[in-house]
Each structure stands twice: as structure tokens, then as C-alpha cells.
Design a protein around this motif. Sequence first.
Motif, PDB file in Angstrom:
ATOM      1  N   MET A   1      -2.784   4.986 -10.826  1.00  0.00           N
ATOM      2  CA  MET A   1      -2.202   3.830 -10.187  1.00  0.00           C
ATOM      3  C   MET A   1      -1.639   4.244  -8.829  1.00  0.00           C
ATOM      4  SD  MET A   1       0.760   1.277 -11.588  1.00  0.00           S
ATOM      5  CE  MET A   1       2.259   2.032 -10.999  1.00  0.00           C
ATOM      6  N   ALA A   2      -1.962   3.503  -7.799  1.00  0.00           N
ATOM      7  CA  ALA A   2      -1.445   3.790  -6.464  1.00  0.00           C
ATOM      8  C   ALA A   2       0.054   3.503  -6.421  1.00  0.00           C
ATOM      9  CB  ALA A   2      -2.160   2.937  -5.428  1.00  0.00           C
ATOM     10  N   LEU A   3       0.762   4.307  -5.660  1.00  0.00           N
ATOM     11  CA  LEU A   3       2.209   4.138  -5.535  1.00  0.00           C
ATOM     12  C   LEU A   3       2.545   3.185  -4.398  1.00  0.00           C
ATOM     13  CD1 LEU A   3       3.247   7.884  -5.832  1.00  0.00           C
ATOM     14  CD2 LEU A   3       3.274   6.145  -7.625  1.00  0.00           C
ATOM     15  N   SER A   4       3.645   2.498  -4.531  1.00  0.00           N
ATOM     16  CA  SER A   4       4.126   1.692  -3.413  1.00  0.00           C
ATOM     17  C   SER A   4       5.070   2.563  -2.589  1.00  0.00           C
ATOM     18  CB  SER A   4       4.823   0.426  -3.910  1.00  0.00           C
ATOM     19  OG  SER A   4       5.912   0.760  -4.723  1.00  0.00           O
ATOM     20  N   TRP A   5       5.256   2.194  -1.329  1.00  0.00           N
ATOM     21  CA  TRP A   5       6.079   2.997  -0.434  1.00  0.00           C
ATOM     22  C   TRP A   5       6.646   2.119   0.663  1.00  0.00           C
ATOM     23  CZ3 TRP A   5       4.553   2.923   4.619  1.00  0.00           C
ATOM     24  CH2 TRP A   5       3.260   2.471   4.862  1.00  0.00           C
ATOM     25  N   LYS A   6       7.613   2.662   1.399  1.00  0.00           N
ATOM     26  CA  LYS A   6       8.140   2.052   2.608  1.00  0.00           C
ATOM     27  C   LYS A   6       8.376   3.190   3.585  1.00  0.00           C
ATOM     28  CE  LYS A   6      12.837   2.097   0.800  1.00  0.00           C
ATOM     29  NZ  LYS A   6      12.566   2.161  -0.619  1.00  0.00           N
ATOM     30  N   LEU A   7       8.355   2.893   4.859  1.00  0.00           N
ATOM     31  CA  LEU A   7       8.654   3.888   5.870  1.00  0.00           C
ATOM     32  C   LEU A   7      10.125   3.756   6.211  1.00  0.00           C
ATOM     33  CD1 LEU A   7       7.674   6.085   7.820  1.00  0.00           C
ATOM     34  CD2 LEU A   7       7.196   4.266   9.462  1.00  0.00           C
TER      35      LEU A   7
END
Length: 150
Positions: A1-7
Motif C-alpha cells: 500500500m502506498a503511503l500518504s505524505w505531506k511536505l
Amino acid sequence: MALSWKLVIDSTNAPALADFWAAALEYEVEDPSPLIEQLLAAGHIGTEAVTEHHGRKIFRGYAAVRHPDDPYDGTSGIGHGRRLLFQEVPEGKSGKNRLHLDVHSERGGLDELVARLEALGATRVREVNKGPAGHWWVMQDPEGNEFCVA
């Protein structure tokens, strides 16, 4: 499963830098005031954790922007897609960014985009013209963080 992220971007004035990037990218500044009201009412945070910006309650030292078309949590205002979080840190910027944003104009719109970003408070650093390989400007946001405009 791809991870979510924020910069996450360190800053000296998170709300002001969020305002700049929201205008630059045509994003929305997140509104955490409903969540803050709930946390204050429940006694989970004190008033020292909160400040006001443009008439809305925000967490002291933090501000975020999100893409207007991406989903977000209606209770917290937190985006679940393309998102930048600005956090205040005590030290200023001390060197070249190791990570930066590239902002892309529409075809033939580079000069117009650069001028719009300058009007918002960005500064031109240098122009790079690699002919068929690309043409862009290195710029800085109001706190000196580098980004490219192509």
C-alpha cells in the motif's frame, strides 16, 4: 500500500509563508478552527497553543495549505492529498535547500508566472536556459527557500 505524505517546511512565520504558498500555487489555506474549538472545549489544549490569523483560530506555530480539489477532513480541515505544512522553528535558514518545489507554468507562460510570484513576494535568483533541455528560473520565497519556476 502506498503511503500518504505531506511536505513540511520550516519557517519563522508559518501563517505568512502559508499565505504566500497558497497564493503562489492557488491552493487553499487549511482552516483548523473547528478542531481547535473542539479541543479547547474538551480541555485537551489550552489557549496558549492557539493564535489567530485572518480572523480564524490556528495552532500556534503551524499553518498548512492544500490543493483545492483534494479531499480533506471536514472536522479538522486537514487535507488528504497534495499538502504543505509550515512549522515555526527558532533558527533561520542557513544553507541551500536539499529539497525544493518546481512550479510549472502553462506553455508559454513562464514570464507571466514569474512576474505573478514576484508580486506575491518571491525573488528571482537566477535564470537557467538549457535550450531544448529546459528553461527555468530559480527563485526564493519570502523566507529565502529556493524553488524553481519552469
